[in-house]
Design a protein around this motif. Sequence first.
Motif, mmCIF file in Angstrom:
data_model
loop_
_atom_site.group_PDB
_atom_site.id
_atom_site.type_symbol
_atom_site.label_atom_id
_atom_site.label_comp_id
_atom_site.label_asym_id
_atom_site.label_seq_id
_atom_site.Cartn_x
_atom_site.Cartn_y
_atom_site.Cartn_z
ATOM 1 N N PRO A 51 0.815 -1.228 0.000
ATOM 2 C CA PRO A 51 0.000 0.000 0.000
ATOM 3 C C PRO A 51 0.844 1.273 0.000
ATOM 4 N N LEU A 52 2.032 1.226 0.609
ATOM 5 C CA LEU A 52 2.890 2.417 0.597
ATOM 6 C C LEU A 52 3.356 2.749 -0.818
ATOM 7 N N ALA A 56 2.395 6.007 -2.985
ATOM 8 C CA ALA A 56 3.452 6.856 -3.544
ATOM 9 C C ALA A 56 3.265 7.030 -5.043
ATOM 10 N N ALA A 57 2.909 5.952 -5.738
ATOM 11 C CA ALA A 57 2.693 6.055 -7.184
ATOM 12 C C ALA A 57 1.531 7.004 -7.487
ATOM 13 N N ALA A 85 7.751 3.714 -8.299
ATOM 14 C CA ALA A 85 6.880 3.301 -7.199
ATOM 15 C C ALA A 85 5.837 2.293 -7.676
ATOM 16 N N ALA A 86 5.309 2.481 -8.868
ATOM 17 C CA ALA A 86 4.331 1.526 -9.413
ATOM 18 C C ALA A 86 4.987 0.174 -9.687
ATOM 19 N N ALA A 87 6.216 0.185 -10.185
ATOM 20 C CA ALA A 87 6.932 -1.073 -10.428
ATOM 21 C C ALA A 87 7.199 -1.801 -9.117
ATOM 22 N N ILE A 91 5.897 -5.515 -7.899
ATOM 23 C CA ILE A 91 6.772 -6.558 -7.339
ATOM 24 C C ILE A 91 6.249 -7.014 -5.988
ATOM 25 N N ALA A 92 5.827 -6.070 -5.154
ATOM 26 C CA ALA A 92 5.287 -6.431 -3.843
ATOM 27 C C ALA A 92 4.009 -7.243 -3.980
ATOM 28 N N ALA A 93 3.160 -6.887 -4.943
ATOM 29 C CA ALA A 93 1.917 -7.640 -5.155
ATOM 30 C C ALA A 93 2.218 -9.057 -5.631
#
Length: 111
Positions: A51-52, A56-57, A85-87, A91-93
């Motif tokens: 979510p962070l 940010a994105a 930030a979107a990338a 990656i986190a998702a």
Amino acid sequence: MPDDHIRQTKEPVPRSRSGVIGDRSPRAGTEPSNAQSPLRLRLLLSGIFLPLFVAAAVVFGVWAAASDAGDTPGRGALVTIAAVAAALALIAALDVTIVARRLRRERVRRA
């Protein structure tokens, strides 16, 4: 001949034993054969940072859309930061889904 020990050649390692950047060293016997990362910690960290990074994105994307030609920082820098930030959010998702699948698979094996 005195130079026999110098001329020893190393036999090629089979492809199944070779690493990405050369030969893997043989197992010493102290490490587990199936080493695994701490999945719950990975899930926690990805769950916190997803979510962070999404926020940010969005913030940098909106800021880039609202900036004018003479503003500092420029629109290009803001778009770049938003894209990074979107990338990272992507990656986190992916990490959340992979870790959740592995944890589910471990629960099935234990049952």
